[in-house]
Design a protein around this motif. Structure first.
Motif, PDB file in Angstrom:
ATOM      1  N   ILE A 388       0.829  -1.193   0.000  1.00  0.00           N
ATOM      2  CA  ILE A 388       0.000   0.000   0.000  1.00  0.00           C
ATOM      3  C   ILE A 388       0.871   1.253   0.000  1.00  0.00           C
ATOM      4  O   ILE A 388       2.011   1.237   0.460  1.00  0.00           O
ATOM      5  N   ASN A 389       0.314   2.327  -0.541  1.00  0.00           N
ATOM      6  CA  ASN A 389       0.892   3.661  -0.435  1.00  0.00           C
ATOM      7  C   ASN A 389      -0.078   4.531   0.354  1.00  0.00           C
ATOM      8  O   ASN A 389      -1.286   4.555   0.051  1.00  0.00           O
ATOM      9  N   VAL A 390       0.417   5.223   1.335  1.00  0.00           N
ATOM     10  CA  VAL A 390      -0.412   6.143   2.110  1.00  0.00           C
ATOM     11  C   VAL A 390      -0.096   7.554   1.638  1.00  0.00           C
ATOM     12  O   VAL A 390       1.070   7.964   1.608  1.00  0.00           O
ATOM     13  N   ILE A 391      -1.133   8.292   1.259  1.00  0.00           N
ATOM     14  CA  ILE A 391      -0.945   9.596   0.623  1.00  0.00           C
ATOM     15  C   ILE A 391      -1.585  10.704   1.456  1.00  0.00           C
ATOM     16  O   ILE A 391      -2.233  10.450   2.471  1.00  0.00           O
ATOM     17  N   ASP A 392      -1.390  11.943   0.994  1.00  0.00           N
ATOM     18  CA  ASP A 392      -2.027  13.142   1.557  1.00  0.00           C
ATOM     19  C   ASP A 392      -1.680  13.352   3.026  1.00  0.00           C
ATOM     20  O   ASP A 392      -2.450  13.008   3.929  1.00  0.00           O
ATOM     21  N   TRP A 393      -0.552  13.982   3.243  1.00  0.00           N
ATOM     22  CA  TRP A 393      -0.004  14.176   4.591  1.00  0.00           C
ATOM     23  C   TRP A 393      -0.205  15.597   5.104  1.00  0.00           C
ATOM     24  O   TRP A 393       0.577  16.082   5.924  1.00  0.00           O
ATOM     25  N   GLN A 394      -1.263  16.264   4.674  1.00  0.00           N
ATOM     26  CA  GLN A 394      -1.465  17.655   5.073  1.00  0.00           C
ATOM     27  C   GLN A 394      -1.577  17.828   6.588  1.00  0.00           C
ATOM     28  O   GLN A 394      -1.259  18.880   7.126  1.00  0.00           O
ATOM     29  N   TYR A 395      -2.062  16.797   7.280  1.00  0.00           N
ATOM     30  CA  TYR A 395      -2.307  16.914   8.724  1.00  0.00           C
ATOM     31  C   TYR A 395      -1.245  16.184   9.561  1.00  0.00           C
ATOM     32  O   TYR A 395      -1.464  15.887  10.739  1.00  0.00           O
ATOM     33  N   TYR A 396      -0.131  15.911   8.956  1.00  0.00           N
ATOM     34  CA  TYR A 396       0.936  15.184   9.642  1.00  0.00           C
ATOM     35  C   TYR A 396       1.422  15.948  10.876  1.00  0.00           C
ATOM     36  O   TYR A 396       1.598  17.162  10.853  1.00  0.00           O
ATOM     37  N   ARG A 397       1.632  15.196  11.963  1.00  0.00           N
ATOM     38  CA  ARG A 397       2.196  15.754  13.197  1.00  0.00           C
ATOM     39  C   ARG A 397       3.353  14.875  13.639  1.00  0.00           C
ATOM     40  O   ARG A 397       3.220  13.649  13.729  1.00  0.00           O
ATOM     41  N   GLU A 398       4.471  15.482  13.921  1.00  0.00           N
ATOM     42  CA  GLU A 398       5.643  14.727  14.351  1.00  0.00           C
ATOM     43  C   GLU A 398       5.444  14.145  15.746  1.00  0.00           C
ATOM     44  O   GLU A 398       5.814  13.004  16.015  1.00  0.00           O
ATOM     45  N   ASP A 399       4.857  14.937  16.636  1.00  0.00           N
ATOM     46  CA  ASP A 399       4.548  14.469  17.998  1.00  0.00           C
ATOM     47  C   ASP A 399       3.033  14.349  18.117  1.00  0.00           C
ATOM     48  O   ASP A 399       2.352  15.296  18.539  1.00  0.00           O
ATOM     49  N   GLY A 400       2.518  13.179  17.756  1.00  0.00           N
ATOM     50  CA  GLY A 400       1.072  13.009  17.710  1.00  0.00           C
ATOM     51  C   GLY A 400       0.544  12.034  18.743  1.00  0.00           C
ATOM     52  O   GLY A 400       1.277  11.472  19.559  1.00  0.00           O
ATOM     53  N   ASN A 401      -0.764  11.836  18.646  1.00  0.00           N
ATOM     54  CA  ASN A 401      -1.477  10.928  19.534  1.00  0.00           C
ATOM     55  C   ASN A 401      -1.463   9.529  18.922  1.00  0.00           C
ATOM     56  O   ASN A 401      -1.923   9.342  17.791  1.00  0.00           O
ATOM     57  N   PRO A 402      -0.983   8.500  19.622  1.00  0.00           N
ATOM     58  CA  PRO A 402      -0.884   7.157  19.033  1.00  0.00           C
ATOM     59  C   PRO A 402      -2.235   6.518  18.745  1.00  0.00           C
ATOM     60  O   PRO A 402      -2.321   5.594  17.929  1.00  0.00           O
ATOM     61  N   PHE A 403      -3.302   7.002  19.411  1.00  0.00           N
ATOM     62  CA  PHE A 403      -4.619   6.408  19.209  1.00  0.00           C
ATOM     63  C   PHE A 403      -5.327   6.958  17.973  1.00  0.00           C
ATOM     64  O   PHE A 403      -6.156   6.277  17.367  1.00  0.00           O
ATOM     65  N   PHE A 404      -5.050   8.214  17.614  1.00  0.00           N
ATOM     66  CA  PHE A 404      -5.901   8.917  16.651  1.00  0.00           C
ATOM     67  C   PHE A 404      -6.008   8.189  15.319  1.00  0.00           C
ATOM     68  O   PHE A 404      -7.111   7.943  14.817  1.00  0.00           O
ATOM     69  N   ASP A 405      -4.881   7.842  14.682  1.00  0.00           N
ATOM     70  CA  ASP A 405      -4.943   7.208  13.356  1.00  0.00           C
ATOM     71  C   ASP A 405      -5.678   5.870  13.394  1.00  0.00           C
ATOM     72  O   ASP A 405      -6.462   5.563  12.488  1.00  0.00           O
ATOM     73  N   PHE A 406      -5.426   5.070  14.432  1.00  0.00           N
ATOM     74  CA  PHE A 406      -6.108   3.765  14.527  1.00  0.00           C
ATOM     75  C   PHE A 406      -7.616   3.933  14.677  1.00  0.00           C
ATOM     76  O   PHE A 406      -8.411   3.271  13.988  1.00  0.00           O
ATOM     77  N   ILE A 407      -8.027   4.812  15.571  1.00  0.00           N
ATOM     78  CA  ILE A 407      -9.461   4.987  15.833  1.00  0.00           C
ATOM     79  C   ILE A 407     -10.145   5.645  14.644  1.00  0.00           C
ATOM     80  O   ILE A 407     -11.266   5.265  14.266  1.00  0.00           O
ATOM     81  N   PHE A 408      -9.487   6.621  14.033  1.00  0.00           N
ATOM     82  CA  PHE A 408     -10.060   7.273  12.853  1.00  0.00           C
ATOM     83  C   PHE A 408     -10.243   6.263  11.729  1.00  0.00           C
ATOM     84  O   PHE A 408     -11.239   6.307  10.992  1.00  0.00           O
ATOM     85  N   PHE A 409      -9.304   5.358  11.590  1.00  0.00           N
ATOM     86  CA  PHE A 409      -9.401   4.304  10.581  1.00  0.00           C
ATOM     87  C   PHE A 409     -10.601   3.399  10.867  1.00  0.00           C
ATOM     88  O   PHE A 409     -11.393   3.092   9.975  1.00  0.00           O
ATOM     89  N   ILE A 410     -10.753   2.961  12.110  1.00  0.00           N
ATOM     90  CA  ILE A 410     -11.891   2.111  12.484  1.00  0.00           C
ATOM     91  C   ILE A 410     -13.204   2.820  12.195  1.00  0.00           C
ATOM     92  O   ILE A 410     -14.143   2.239  11.631  1.00  0.00           O
ATOM     93  N   ILE A 411     -13.313   4.090  12.592  1.00  0.00           N
ATOM     94  CA  ILE A 411     -14.544   4.857  12.385  1.00  0.00           C
ATOM     95  C   ILE A 411     -14.924   4.875  10.909  1.00  0.00           C
ATOM     96  O   ILE A 411     -16.080   4.625  10.542  1.00  0.00           O
ATOM     97  N   ASN A 412     -13.967   5.162  10.046  1.00  0.00           N
ATOM     98  CA  ASN A 412     -14.273   5.279   8.622  1.00  0.00           C
ATOM     99  C   ASN A 412     -14.582   3.940   7.972  1.00  0.00           C
ATOM    100  O   ASN A 412     -15.424   3.860   7.075  1.00  0.00           O
ATOM    101  N   ILE A 413     -13.917   2.882   8.412  1.00  0.00           N
ATOM    102  CA  ILE A 413     -14.246   1.547   7.889  1.00  0.00           C
ATOM    103  C   ILE A 413     -15.697   1.204   8.214  1.00  0.00           C
ATOM    104  O   ILE A 413     -16.459   0.760   7.349  1.00  0.00           O
TER     105      ILE A 413
END
Length: 492
Positions: A388-413
């Motif tokens: 896979i290729n993951v694209i569109d990094w406009q909201y990238y954060r170097e020091d981020g929340n470890p839960f956000f991407d996983f939970i956001f992914f679950i919500i959208n699925i």
């Protein structure tokens, strides 16, 4: 300033406006003066607009196609009756006098006041509009629009036959209502497709100029890329140009923020697969087209592939442990903006944020980098390479929340795979998508080393996303409204 006046005698001096917007207006002008034919009234209006436009000014017109597919299938015309736009004008005039009601489609049917004037809400074919604007003295550009001029999620130049063919080829599957028709059109030569779209497009967009055609974003893009063909996609706070080569294959992407003034003559390049090349201050930028299909929310193998990618990404970008100050900053950002979100009950949201704050404070968890928009639309799958290729990094954060991407992914699925009404049951592993939910939860829980409290984390992530989207695109942004509706279902 709001001014009320007569559209046929505009109360403004010559050369007054740089832009005049007539979205769903021109078709009603004929009803403003029933003493003259509707077309004459429309011409008078257009000439008045031309008078008040500055020398480099633009008139935008969004309007239906007289012979558009919705009307061919029985959709009501502005008269309030079906098929009147298709009929000869005299026949339509008789039909409206005999069967119509005053006010047309917006009239009060309960009062049953018959329409005595006849048919005055004229629309035209593409050739009729071109003749009308030309007779009014305008030079203009013509575009098709889908689904309508009010919601032009997709649009393109009518003269661009390669772009039309490519749109039908790559996006025809979205037009589910006309699936059989689209499958036939996809096999047609591009010249025939161009004629079909000119005849049947639901709506048109026109950009009309008093003098010479003004340099536009389209022209800047063509000069920078050398690519003449494109489709535009409306994306809430931005517009995406998908550019095609001479064979009709996607080649480049240009993204444009809606809000701002200055446009560069040379477009900056952004590597959409990299988190470090995009400058958030850019209003417009160029990207390479990345091949692959978007992740299927019902394909478990692709879902697992995406989760594995995210686990690997976080392991490579692990930071120091989250502390109370990190948590407080996140929560305070949401709290400080909640008052701007009218459709949410602030007291409930405050309670959910408190629950999140208490929950995360009991867990020792490391900060990681955060993609910020990790959903299936930004995950391109190459099935042949199982990559896979993951694209569109406009909201990238170097020091981020470890839960956000996983939970956001679950919500959208769950949202795109099962819908809002099924969301809660699928989240609780009791719905139709429970096998997918269980597999996602199992992989993610194993990664963190404990079972996540999805009820608390889902509410937090939705609130944070709503704040971000509404601040960007306003309260009427389509995605914002969907997520507001979603979080309101979680109250039950």
């Amino acid at each position: 300033m709001i001014v009320r006046g007569n559209a046929l005698e505009l109360p403004f001096p010559d050369n007054y406006f740089d832009l005049v917007v007539c979205n769903g207006v021109l078709e009603w002008i004929g009803m403003m003066n029933s003493n003259i034919p509707p077309r004459e009234a429309q011409l008078s209006f257009l000439r008045e607009v031309k008078r008040v436009l500055s020398k480099t000014g633009c008139l935008y017109v969004g309007i239906e196609n007289r012979f558009g597919l919705p009307f061919l299938l029985g959709g009501k015309d502005h008269s309030g009756l079906p098929y009147t736009s298709l009929l000869p004008r005299r026949v339509a005039n008789f039909a409206v006098k005999k069967f119509g009601y005053a006010g047309g489609i917006y009239g009060d049917k309960s009062k049953r006041i018959k329409e005595q004037k006849g048919y005055y809400t004229y629309t035209y074919s593409i050739w009729g509009y071109r003749k009308l604007f030309g007779q009014a003295g305008f030079r203009f550009k013509s575009y098709w629009a889908f689904t309508s001029y009010n919601e032009p999620y997709f649009s393109g130049r009518l003269e661009d036959k390669i772009g039309l063919k490519a749109f039908v080829q790559y996006y025809g599957s979205i037009v589910k209502r006309f699936k059989t028709l689209i499958s036939i059109i996809q096999k047609m030569p591009k010249l025939v497709i161009g004629l079909m779209v000119s005849l049947l497009s639901p709506s048109f967009l026109f950009y009309c100029y008093k003098n010479d055609l003004t340099d536009s974003v389209d022209d800047i893009i063509v000069r920078n890329t050398g690519l003449q063909s494109f489709t535009t996609l409306s994306e809430g706070s931005g517009i995406m140009y998908l550019l095609y080569d001479k064979t009709g294959k996607p080649a480049k992407v240009v993204r444009l923020k809606r809000f701002g003034y200055d446009l560069p003559t040379v477009l900056p390049f952004y590597d959409k697969t990299s988190p470090i090349s995009h400058d958030a201050r850019n209003r417009i930028w160029l990207e390479d087209w990345i091949p692959g299909k978007t992740l299927d929310p019902l394909n478990l193998n692709e879902i697992k592939l995406a989760i594995d990618w995210l686990i690997d990404f976080q392991n490579k970008k692990r930071k120091a442990a989250m502390n109370k100050n990190d948590i407080q900053l996140e929560v305070d950002y949401i709290r400080s903006n909640l008052s701007q979100i009218r459709d949410l009950v602030e007291t409930e949201c405050m309670k959910w944020l408190h629950d999140y704050e208490v929950y995360v404070d009991t867990i020792r968890i490391d900060k990681t980098a955060e993609h910020g928009d990790f959903w299936q639309g930004n995950i391109l799958v190459n099935p042949s390479k199982n990559k896979i290729n993951v694209i569109d990094w406009q909201y990238y954060r170097e020091d981020g929340n470890p839960f956000f991407d996983f939970i956001f992914f679950i919500i959208n699925i769950l949202l795109l795979g099962g819908g809002i009404e099924e969301f809660s049951s699928n989240l609780n592993e009791s719905g139709r998508l429970s096998p997918i939910t269980k597999e996602m939860n199992c992989k993610i829980n194993n990664y963190f080393g404990f079972e996540l409290n999805l009820e608390i984390l889902v509410r937090y992530v939705i609130l944070r996303f709503i704040i971000r989207k509404q601040l960007e695109g306003g309260p009427h942004d389509k995605t914002t409204m969907i997520f507001k509706k979603l979080i309101n279902t979680l109250k039950r």
